[in-house]
Design an enzyme around this catalytic site. Structure first.
Site, PDB file in Angstrom:
ATOM      1  CG  ASP A   9      36.431  42.061 130.329  1.00 16.51           C
ATOM      2  OD1 ASP A   9      35.815  41.162 130.952  1.00 16.51           O
ATOM      3  OD2 ASP A   9      35.849  42.959 129.695  1.00 16.51           O
ATOM      4  CB  ILE A  10      36.546  37.050 133.214  1.00 12.89           C
ATOM      5  CG1 ILE A  10      36.578  35.521 133.219  1.00 12.89           C
ATOM      6  CG2 ILE A  10      35.127  37.593 133.421  1.00 12.89           C
ATOM      7  CD1 ILE A  10      36.232  34.910 134.562  1.00 12.89           C
ATOM      8  CG  ASN A  23      21.920  37.067 141.886  1.00 13.63           C
ATOM      9  OD1 ASN A  23      21.095  36.288 141.395  1.00 13.63           O
ATOM     10  ND2 ASN A  23      22.206  38.227 141.307  1.00 13.63           N
ATOM     11  N   GLY A  31      28.506  44.039 138.293  1.00 11.84           N
ATOM     12  CA  GLY A  31      29.834  43.447 138.271  1.00 11.84           C
ATOM     13  C   GLY A  31      30.077  42.459 137.152  1.00 11.84           C
ATOM     14  CB  VAL A  32      31.951  39.229 137.210  1.00  8.04           C
ATOM     15  CG1 VAL A  32      32.139  38.042 136.262  1.00  8.04           C
ATOM     16  CG2 VAL A  32      33.314  39.770 137.642  1.00  8.04           C
ATOM     17  CG  ASP A  33      25.537  37.771 137.301  1.00  8.29           C
ATOM     18  OD1 ASP A  33      25.647  36.982 136.341  1.00  8.29           O
ATOM     19  OD2 ASP A  33      24.581  37.757 138.085  1.00  8.29           O
ATOM     20  CB  SER A 116      32.387  36.943 147.014  1.00  6.39           C
ATOM     21  OG  SER A 116      31.309  36.063 146.826  1.00  6.39           O
ATOM     22  N   GLY A 118      33.657  41.842 144.507  1.00  3.28           N
ATOM     23  CA  GLY A 118      33.114  43.100 144.017  1.00  3.28           C
ATOM     24  C   GLY A 118      31.990  43.597 144.894  1.00  3.28           C
ATOM     25  CE1 TYR A 120      26.194  39.766 145.796  1.00  5.29           C
ATOM     26  CE2 TYR A 120      26.970  37.517 146.001  1.00  5.29           C
ATOM     27  CZ  TYR A 120      26.015  38.420 145.585  1.00  5.29           C
ATOM     28  OH  TYR A 120      24.872  37.974 144.954  1.00  5.29           O
TER      29      TYR A 120
END
Length: 342
Positions: A9-10, A23, A31-33, A116, A118, A120
């Site tokens: 996990d980042i 975005n 997601g990650v964001d 991108s 996930g 996207y």
């Protein structure tokens, strides 16, 4: 090693900077964001509001706030539209601009997600291969350790043909035993695990018996016998670098080995003993055949045998004259083996 593919996990990474794929409005909604915003805390949202908008393919930086990373590098990735709408150019820019920014602020370690891949919709296996290519090209000119975080095994599609070819080479008993334990979700016993690990003592032992001593050697004293020592690993490595007409930098970069490790080799040539994955990495960088690889490994008390998954995977690629270290590492990653480099 300069480029590592890991399952992690980042937001849990202890690095100088993590890269957040977001975005243009820099709003953490999925997601990650979303995970990064949750981990960093409310101060990140306020900072992003001041930095927005974020053009596609560009990168901006904030503090890491409540995360273990000192910085968060934000980049806006492309939405997948079939591959003919310039997505690859934008994706490349995301990685390159993020790397440039990391170097600019003095980072030594940085972790990337699959940008991108996930929400996207960019095909995950394409992103992985693309990221490896772009990052490795950048690292050839920069000293930086980069982690590519793959959250789970479904994040990419390993070549089925390659998987089956390698599987056929690996000992049938090993494959059967590994599959049994994996299906039962039972951890291998420590003694069993060590047998399949390239760092194990057994993997460093030769697969053939040493030749008998000649009558002449038998008559020698130990002191006389020991004078006939072969060159240690470092000197053989330097000989090969000269023979291939490579620079030191070119060699250790192609081996996915960092500058500090190569400096240790240069400063301690008589006593330096590499790990197996480091020694093999240099053999791959130098494009040695199997006999030459075995000779280089032997100078460090190592060998490639037919008894271990790591060894057989390496033999597979060398015999096919495939010397792309990142392609090899992808295969090692798939089979849960230690990756090449240091």
């Amino acid at each position: 090693m300069p480029l590592q593919i890991i399952r992690q996990d980042i937001t849990k990474m202890h690095v100088d900077a993590i890269v957040n794929t977001t975005n243009e409005d820099m709003i953490g909604y999925s997601g990650v964001d979303l995970a990064v915003h949750k981990g960093a805390g409310p101060q990140l949202e306020a900072a992003c509001e001041q930095l927005a908008p974020l053009p596609l393919g560009s990168a901006k930086i904030t503090s890491g706030y409540d995360l273990d990373a000192e910085y968060i590098i934000h980049t806006a990735g492309p939405v997948w539209e079939g591959g003919n709408a310039g997505e690859s150019d934008i994706l490349k820019s995301c990685y390159v601009e993020s790397l440039k920014l990391a170097v600019e602020v003095g980072c030594e370690t940085v972790a990337f997600p699959l940008i991108s891949a996930g929400t996207y919709g960019f095909p995950k296996n394409l992103v992985l291969k693309f990221a490896v290519q772009v990052i490795s090209e950048f690292l050839f000119d920069h000293e930086l350790t980069v982690y590519l975080c793959v959250f789970d095994r479904t994040s990419y599609e390993f070549s089925k043909k390659l998987f089956h070819e390698i599987s056929e080479l690996i000992n049938d008993d090993y494959v059967a035993e590994y599959a049994q334990f994996a299906s039962e979700s039972v951890a291998l016993p420590r003694q069993t695990r060590s047998l399949f690990h390239p760092k194990s003592r057994a993997s460093a032992e030769g697969c053939k018996s040493m030749p008998l001593l000649s009558e002449e050697t038998v008559g020698q004293s130990l002191q006389e016998y020991m004078k006939e020592m072969d060159k240690p690993f470092a000197y053989k490595l330097f000989d090969w670098i000269d023979k291939r007409e490579m620079t030191d930098v070119e060699c250790y970069k192609k081996a996915n080995v960092d500058k500090k490790t190569f400096s240790k080799i240069k400063c301690n040539p008589q006593t330096y003993k590499p790990s197996k994955q480091t020694a093999v990495a240099f053999a791959i960088a130098l494009k040695l055949n199997l006999e030459e690889t075995q000779n280089l490994l032997a100078s460090a008390g190592l060998t490639l045998s037919d008894s271990f998954a790591f060894d057989k995977i390496i033999r597979y690629f060398i015999q096919k004259e495939i010397y792309d270290i990142f392609e090899i590492n992808e295969a090692l990653f798939e089979f849960d083996q230690v990756l090449l480099g240091c």
